[in-house]
Design a protein around this motif. Structure first.
Motif, PDB file in Angstrom:
ATOM      1  N   TYR A  81     -60.163 -50.302 -11.163  1.00 30.23           N
ATOM      2  CA  TYR A  81     -59.542 -49.590 -12.282  1.00 30.23           C
ATOM      3  C   TYR A  81     -58.046 -49.808 -12.327  1.00 30.23           C
ATOM      4  O   TYR A  81     -57.419 -50.123 -11.319  1.00 30.23           O
ATOM      5  N   HIS A  82     -57.498 -49.616 -13.514  1.00 33.10           N
ATOM      6  CA  HIS A  82     -56.046 -49.649 -13.695  1.00 33.10           C
ATOM      7  C   HIS A  82     -55.702 -48.826 -14.924  1.00 33.10           C
ATOM      8  O   HIS A  82     -56.566 -48.457 -15.715  1.00 33.10           O
ATOM      9  N   PHE A  83     -54.429 -48.521 -15.073  1.00 33.69           N
ATOM     10  CA  PHE A  83     -53.945 -47.806 -16.242  1.00 33.69           C
ATOM     11  C   PHE A  83     -53.372 -48.799 -17.236  1.00 33.69           C
ATOM     12  O   PHE A  83     -52.818 -49.819 -16.847  1.00 33.69           O
ATOM     13  N   ASN A  84     -53.490 -48.473 -18.528  1.00 31.46           N
ATOM     14  CA  ASN A  84     -52.702 -49.233 -19.478  1.00 31.46           C
ATOM     15  C   ASN A  84     -51.436 -48.430 -19.755  1.00 31.46           C
ATOM     16  O   ASN A  84     -51.279 -47.326 -19.239  1.00 31.46           O
ATOM     17  N   SER A  85     -50.540 -48.958 -20.551  1.00 34.84           N
ATOM     18  CA  SER A  85     -49.210 -48.352 -20.680  1.00 34.84           C
ATOM     19  C   SER A  85     -49.215 -46.974 -21.340  1.00 34.84           C
ATOM     20  O   SER A  85     -48.244 -46.244 -21.213  1.00 34.84           O
ATOM     21  N   ASN A  86     -50.291 -46.592 -22.029  1.00 31.43           N
ATOM     22  CA  ASN A  86     -50.305 -45.254 -22.625  1.00 31.43           C
ATOM     23  C   ASN A  86     -50.894 -44.200 -21.685  1.00 31.43           C
ATOM     24  O   ASN A  86     -51.037 -43.050 -22.053  1.00 31.43           O
ATOM     25  N   GLN A 126     -48.965 -47.067  -9.961  1.00 27.43           N
ATOM     26  CA  GLN A 126     -48.971 -48.289 -10.763  1.00 27.43           C
ATOM     27  C   GLN A 126     -47.688 -48.324 -11.559  1.00 27.43           C
ATOM     28  O   GLN A 126     -47.271 -47.311 -12.130  1.00 27.43           O
ATOM     29  N   ASP A 127     -47.045 -49.494 -11.600  1.00 25.90           N
ATOM     30  CA  ASP A 127     -45.784 -49.588 -12.329  1.00 25.90           C
ATOM     31  C   ASP A 127     -45.703 -50.786 -13.267  1.00 25.90           C
ATOM     32  O   ASP A 127     -44.677 -51.028 -13.883  1.00 25.90           O
ATOM     33  N   GLU A 128     -46.787 -51.548 -13.383  1.00 26.49           N
ATOM     34  CA  GLU A 128     -46.846 -52.639 -14.360  1.00 26.49           C
ATOM     35  C   GLU A 128     -48.182 -52.512 -15.073  1.00 26.49           C
ATOM     36  O   GLU A 128     -49.168 -52.082 -14.500  1.00 26.49           O
ATOM     37  N   TYR A 129     -48.207 -52.901 -16.348  1.00 25.27           N
ATOM     38  CA  TYR A 129     -49.376 -52.645 -17.167  1.00 25.27           C
ATOM     39  C   TYR A 129     -49.788 -53.867 -17.946  1.00 25.27           C
ATOM     40  O   TYR A 129     -48.947 -54.646 -18.393  1.00 25.27           O
ATOM     41  N   ASP A 130     -51.080 -54.025 -18.133  1.00 17.44           N
ATOM     42  CA  ASP A 130     -51.651 -55.047 -19.001  1.00 17.44           C
ATOM     43  C   ASP A 130     -52.418 -54.306 -20.091  1.00 17.44           C
ATOM     44  O   ASP A 130     -53.399 -53.640 -19.800  1.00 17.44           O
ATOM     45  N   ASP A 131     -51.978 -54.385 -21.309  1.00 14.76           N
ATOM     46  CA  ASP A 131     -52.667 -53.680 -22.408  1.00 14.76           C
ATOM     47  C   ASP A 131     -53.597 -54.601 -23.151  1.00 14.76           C
ATOM     48  O   ASP A 131     -53.449 -55.725 -23.325  1.00 14.76           O
TER      49      ASP A 131
END
Length: 131
Positions: A81-86, A126-131
């Protein structure tokens, strides 16, 4: 900012639910989320996750074995899992180079008397995002 923090908290609660649903229930007794932060200036998401397991054998070998098993279960689930920028949680695409949640094992507490609880705490960010 407040709405994004709430989205992040909801997403992290979803992650806790996923962990509780996917891990060996005999191994992991309880998962607690804490210290959820979003630093707008750096667009960084941070939190702590504490996992309670049971370690009834009062020897270091058993302790080490339980810590390794819990760590493997935790990492193998969270790496998907990861977060997107929102601030929403997304499942990573298999084989992708998407940014991911970084984890750091920060410590544990073992109560060998009483309930034999072993509490393992992780810092997640997490400090970088891929949307």
């Amino acid at each position: 900012m407040e709405n994004k923090l709430e989205t992040i908290k909801n997403s992290l609660n979803t992650l806790v639910y996923i962990l509780e649903s996917n891990v060996n229930k005999k191994l992991i007794q309880e998962i607690e989320l804490g210290n959820v932060n979003h630093y707008e200036r750096y667009n960084t998401i941070e939190a702590t996750i504490t996992i309670k397991t049971i370690c009834e054998d009062p020897d270091v070998g058993s302790f080490n074995s339980i810590v390794n098993k819990v760590d493997d279960e935790f990492y193998n689930t969270i790496k998907e899992y990861h977060f997107n920028s929102n601030g929403t949680l997304k499942k990573r695409r298999q084989g992708s180079d998407d940014n991911y949640l970084m984890t750091l094992f920060v410590g544990c507490k073992w109560e060998n008397m009483g309930d034999s609880g072993l509490y393992m705490t992780y810092h997640v960010m997490q400090d970088e995002y891929d949307d």
